[in-house]
Write a protein that holds these residues in place. Structure first.
Motif, short mmCIF file in Angstrom:
data_model
loop_
_atom_site.label_atom_id
_atom_site.label_comp_id
_atom_site.label_asym_id
_atom_site.label_seq_id
_atom_site.Cartn_x
_atom_site.Cartn_y
_atom_site.Cartn_z
N LEU A 66 -8.71 3.31 5.04
CA LEU A 66 -8.72 4.52 4.20
C LEU A 66 -10.05 4.66 3.46
CD1 LEU A 66 -5.09 4.40 2.74
CD2 LEU A 66 -5.99 6.04 4.41
N LEU A 67 -10.57 3.56 2.96
CA LEU A 67 -11.86 3.60 2.27
C LEU A 67 -12.96 4.07 3.21
CD1 LEU A 67 -11.54 0.29 0.23
CD2 LEU A 67 -11.75 2.57 -0.76
N LYS A 80 -11.52 8.04 1.59
CA LYS A 80 -10.44 8.24 0.62
C LYS A 80 -10.73 7.48 -0.69
CE LYS A 80 -8.09 10.64 3.60
NZ LYS A 80 -7.99 12.10 3.44
N VAL A 81 -10.06 7.92 -1.75
CA VAL A 81 -10.12 7.25 -3.06
C VAL A 81 -8.86 6.42 -3.21
CG1 VAL A 81 -10.16 7.57 -5.56
CG2 VAL A 81 -11.52 9.08 -4.08
N ILE A 82 -9.02 5.13 -3.44
CA ILE A 82 -7.88 4.21 -3.53
C ILE A 82 -7.82 3.59 -4.92
CG2 ILE A 82 -6.70 2.27 -2.44
CD1 ILE A 82 -7.31 4.59 -0.54
N CYS A 102 -13.98 3.74 -3.83
CA CYS A 102 -14.32 4.56 -2.67
C CYS A 102 -15.56 3.95 -2.02
CB CYS A 102 -14.54 6.02 -3.04
SG CYS A 102 -16.07 6.35 -3.95
N ASP A 103 -15.89 4.43 -0.83
CA ASP A 103 -17.05 3.95 -0.11
C ASP A 103 -18.31 4.42 -0.82
OD1 ASP A 103 -19.05 3.31 1.67
OD2 ASP A 103 -18.09 4.20 3.43
N LEU A 162 0.86 -1.18 0.00
CA LEU A 162 0.00 0.00 0.00
C LEU A 162 0.90 1.23 0.00
CD1 LEU A 162 -2.85 1.20 0.14
CD2 LEU A 162 -2.67 1.13 2.64
N LEU A 163 0.71 2.07 -0.99
CA LEU A 163 1.54 3.27 -1.16
C LEU A 163 0.70 4.52 -0.93
CD1 LEU A 163 3.32 2.23 -4.50
CD2 LEU A 163 4.02 1.69 -2.15
N ASP A 164 1.35 5.56 -0.40
CA ASP A 164 0.64 6.82 -0.24
C ASP A 164 0.63 7.58 -1.55
OD1 ASP A 164 3.13 8.06 -0.54
OD2 ASP A 164 3.35 8.53 1.59
#
Length: 391
Positions: A203-204, A208-210, A222-223, A184-186
């Protein structure tokens, strides 16, 4: 000994067809060999039971196989026993099978704390997993795929060479000791601490958008229940009105949002694992498919995706949790800036999705051929394609 030479054409590479031929021939006491070549699968069989072999060959094929033609002719067969030989190159007249959704056997393994593939995001066998998107050329062999960079460990090699194992000659097989790994990268491309699946879920849930690396390319996730996150994804991707697809654990988790009949349910659970267009239900998630009567829904197609729901459920052992309703619903949309091709490589994602994704869930298995999700609708006359792609 006078026997028969068989040529089998169709989707017969990468689906466990050679092991199937081996098992059938061995059961019937036949001698000979089987191999892949440019035209499909070729086999010689010798022994009095070859007519039974010929009759059963098209009837008991692996679930991912598609036989287009079987040709046979007289041949001399020598030696004892039945062998799987190395592949032969030649004029290409066959196809590589499509990527397939995770099979029940692999699901059971990644949900078993005692199994060495417990929570492993790349569990696969001859019944499921990537084919087309990891292949560089035909014949379909591990050396011709992006798994060539991952030599098999001893336990995986033992499975690969054991005719009784469902991973016998499964070219994409691997495990946590020898296979691809998640990171997992920032937003800047730096590794984030912690379990990649658990931190991605956190994060989700935080809105956040992953960017998630799937089988044929990246998804932006995203959620789906978070209207602000959905609106932010729309703005960043410059996708003002086009609908998003959502992923849920099972049909029960999508109930109320979509009307899922028998036809839609069959498509959702098919090995292709496509996005299925369903009539909207009485509830609607804000910003997902504005102004439309249809909603695109899908189920987790890979171990990586399924593990997000496993994490959300508290990492339960066994598979009973798969039947329960989950409140985790994720937008899964193609990861590409507006009007550009689908992103497939890690470095490419960091560059092209900069400003869109807050973090990147990546792995080190290369996607060789980009392939989006199929979009399909159930009709009284059978499935109708909106977009024919992965699976």
């Amino acid at each position: 000994m006078i026997g028969r030479l068989f040529r089998i054409r169709g989707l017969v590479q990468g689906v466990g067809f050679r092991p199937y031929v081996w098992r059938l021939a061995t059961e019937l006491g036949l001698n000979g060999w089987v191999r892949n070549d440019g035209g499909g699968v070729i086999a010689t069989v010798g022994g009095k039971n070859w007519p039974i072999f010929k009759k059963r060959l098209p009837l008991e094929a692996p679930r991912l196989a598609r036989i287009d033609a079987i040709e046979d002719e007289a041949a001399e067969v020598s030696g004892e026993g039945f062998a799987i030989l190395d592949s032969e190159s030649g004029e290409v007249r066959t196809a590589i099978g499509p990527d397939a959704g995770i099979c029940p056997e692999c699901v059971a393994e990644i949900c078993d704390p005692a199994n060495r593939r417990w929570r492993y995001a790349f569990a696969t066998c001859t019944h499921c997993g990537p084919r087309y998107t990891v292949s560089r050329r035909i014949p379909y062999d591990r050396a011709q795929t992006s798994l060539a960079a991952f030599p098999l460990c001893t336990p995986c090699h033992d499975e690969y060479t054991s005719p009784a194992d469902r991973r016998f000659h499964a070219e994409t097989t691997c495990c946590p000791n020898c296979g691809p790994q998640l990171r997992l990268l920032d937003a800047a491309g730096q590794p984030l601490a912690g379990d990649p699946i658990a931190e991605t879920l956190n994060l989700l849930r935080a809105g956040k958008v992953i960017a998630i690396k799937g089988l044929g390319g990246f998804h932006l996730a995203c959620d789906a229940r978070n209207a602000e996150a959905v609106a932010e994804l729309r703005e960043r991707k410059q996708r003002e009105a086009k609908p998003f697809a959502i992923m849920g654990l099972n049909a029960e988790s999508l109930a109320g949002l979509a009307r899922i009949g028998d036809g839609e349910r069959a498509l959702l659970h098919s090995v292709a694992a496509p996005i299925v267009l369903c009539p909207k239900g009485e509830r609607e998630l804000k910003g997902i498919a504005p102004g439309l009567a249809w909603l695109g829904v899908m189920l987790p197609a890979t171990p990586l995706h399924l593990l997000l729901w496993h994490e959300a459920a508290g990492r339960p052992p066994g598979t009973d949790w798969l039947q329960a309703t989950s409140d985790l619903l994720l937008v899964m949309t193609s990861a590409n800036p507006h009007g550009e091709p689908l992103v497939i490589a890690n470095d490419e994602a960091l560059e092209r999705l900069s400003g869109i994704a807050d973090a990147y869930l990546v792995h080190d298995r290369d996607i060789v051929i980009r392939c989006d999700d199929s979009v399909i609708r159930a009709t009284p006359d059978g499935p109708a394609f909106i977009r024919r792609a992965r699976g």
